[in-house]
Design an enzyme around this catalytic site. Structure first.
Site, PDB file in Angstrom:
ATOM      1  N   ARG A 140       2.511   6.809  -2.193  1.00  0.00           N
ATOM      2  CA  ARG A 140       2.286   7.613  -3.387  1.00  0.00           C
ATOM      3  C   ARG A 140       0.802   7.899  -3.572  1.00  0.00           C
ATOM      4  O   ARG A 140      -0.053   7.157  -3.135  1.00  0.00           O
ATOM      5  CB  ARG A 140       2.842   6.887  -4.615  1.00  0.00           C
ATOM      6  N   LYS A 205       3.731  -6.832  -1.677  1.00  0.00           N
ATOM      7  CA  LYS A 205       4.525  -5.632  -1.396  1.00  0.00           C
ATOM      8  C   LYS A 205       5.219  -5.742  -0.044  1.00  0.00           C
ATOM      9  O   LYS A 205       4.572  -5.921   0.989  1.00  0.00           O
ATOM     10  CB  LYS A 205       3.637  -4.392  -1.442  1.00  0.00           C
ATOM     11  N   ARG A 341      -1.309  -8.554 -14.534  1.00  0.00           N
ATOM     12  CA  ARG A 341      -1.969  -9.821 -14.254  1.00  0.00           C
ATOM     13  C   ARG A 341      -1.177 -10.958 -14.870  1.00  0.00           C
ATOM     14  O   ARG A 341      -0.764 -10.902 -16.004  1.00  0.00           O
ATOM     15  CB  ARG A 341      -3.391  -9.816 -14.812  1.00  0.00           C
TER      16      ARG A 341
END
Length: 356
Positions: A140, A205, A341
């Site tokens: 993206r 990821k 976070r």
């Protein structure tokens, strides 16, 4: 990559030594030509091809190359019927760009329902492109997607809809869910989603999706769903990744699913989702998406243009928009870039709303 080079790689894929003479005989070239091709492949693809005196050439470890026969053998009949074309390319710049160009080119020939965009069988079939390597893989916001040869999954699906592009805004989330469910079904524990469609494991990821949409304002539309999934990344290949990452080998070890089995599971899940979305939209996917949501309740900062909005991540609404609990109340966002976070660590969350 030439067909002959690809054929030689297939001979070496099992990791067993093959003599230059045996390879030359199998592909119909000289031993000198074999050496030249292997030298070029090793230089361009960094495969680590080794030469052992008295034994021949071999890869440092076996490599499961993609196979149309192996993939199709694991697809159910309904999925097979929904596939118009399935192809595997040795290398390409981008599987998404390849299918998007094909889809747009086809649309130039669409003048009326007789040209193939009537709400009939044409809408229930898709075109699929897989590649062993991408030279210009994209994530993206135009970010580079690391795509080394033969190690991960680079998969794109072209699907045509009678719907307007604006009606496909929630499809990004539904497709991300399809990938998470496919992995979960293969025994990959702990997979989670990060809005809108990144697949994470323990805050790293594992896979990402890129959806690109084109079409007329009132429909019809086409969408290309691109999936990049890390299966076996080497440290030198991952050095260009600018966020925490993980691959299936690190998660599952020797239990990691093979590339062809994984590809078949992803295709089945995505085809079923793309088909169901036509009539049902995002609604039937919301409950499962929230079950896979990996970051509920975490502190977040949304970057929207020149603005920074602080708040607590509140999941998604019925349209798939991000909910953020701020000092001024709950706010809804369709796009933006969010930092999350928790527990002293940080991850970055990005989205670009699907559109033409």
């Amino acid at each position: 990559m030439s067909p002959r080079s690809y054929e030689i790689l297939r001979l070496l894929a099992d990791g067993k030594p093959r003599s230059g003479e045996a390879i030359a005989a199998a592909v119909g070239i000289s031993r000198a030509a074999v050496w030249k091709i292997l030298h070029t492949l090793d230089t361009e693809l960094d495969l680590g091809i080794e030469s052992v005196r008295g034994q021949g050439y071999h890869l440092p470890e076996p490599m499961e190359l993609l196979s149309l026969d192996a993939i199709r053998a694991q697809l159910d009949a309904e999925t097979e019927q929904s596939i118009r074309r399935l192809e595997i390319l040795a290398e390409i710049d981008s599987t998404n760009a390849y299918l998007l160009e094909r889809g747009r080119r086809d649309m130039h020939f669409v003048a009326d329902a007789d040209a193939g965009f009537s709400a009939g069988p044409h809408f229930s079939t898709g075109e699929i492109c897989l590649a062993e390597r991408q030279s210009a893989g994209r994530g993206r916001l135009g970010r580079h997607w690391v795509s080394p040869f033969g190690r991960n999954i680079y998969l794109s699906i072209l699907w045509r809809y009678p719907l307007a592009p604006a009606q496909l805004g929630g499809l990004s989330l539904a497709c991300g869910l399809a990938v998470a469910q496919a992995l979960d079904g293969l025994g990959v524990d702990g997979v989670g989603l990060k809005w809108p469609n990144d697949i994470h494991w323990q805050r790293r990821k594992l896979a990402g999706l890129l959806l690109e949409v084109a079409g007329e304002a009132q429909g019809p539309s086409l969408v290309v769903v691109g999936v990049g999934l890390n299966l076996r990344l080497r440290a030198q290949e991952a050095a260009r990744i600018d966020q925490p990452w993980v691959d299936l080998r690190a998660i599952c070890g020797d239990r990691a699913p093979g590339r062809n089995a994984l590809t078949a599971a992803l295709i089945e899940g995505l085809i079923a989702t793309l088909s169901r979305y036509t009539d049902a939209g995002l609604a039937p996917f919301l409950e499962d998406w929230r079950r896979f949501d990996a970051y509920p309740g975490e502190q977040a900062t949304l970057l929207a243009g020149q603005h920074r909005i602080l708040g607590r991540y509140g999941g998604i609404d019925a349209q798939g928009n991000l909910l953020l609990e701020t000092d001024t109340g709950r706010r809804t966002f369709a796009s933006g870039e969010v930092s999350l976070r928790a527990m002293g660590s940080s991850t970055r969350l990005r989205t670009l709303k699907a559109g033409p």
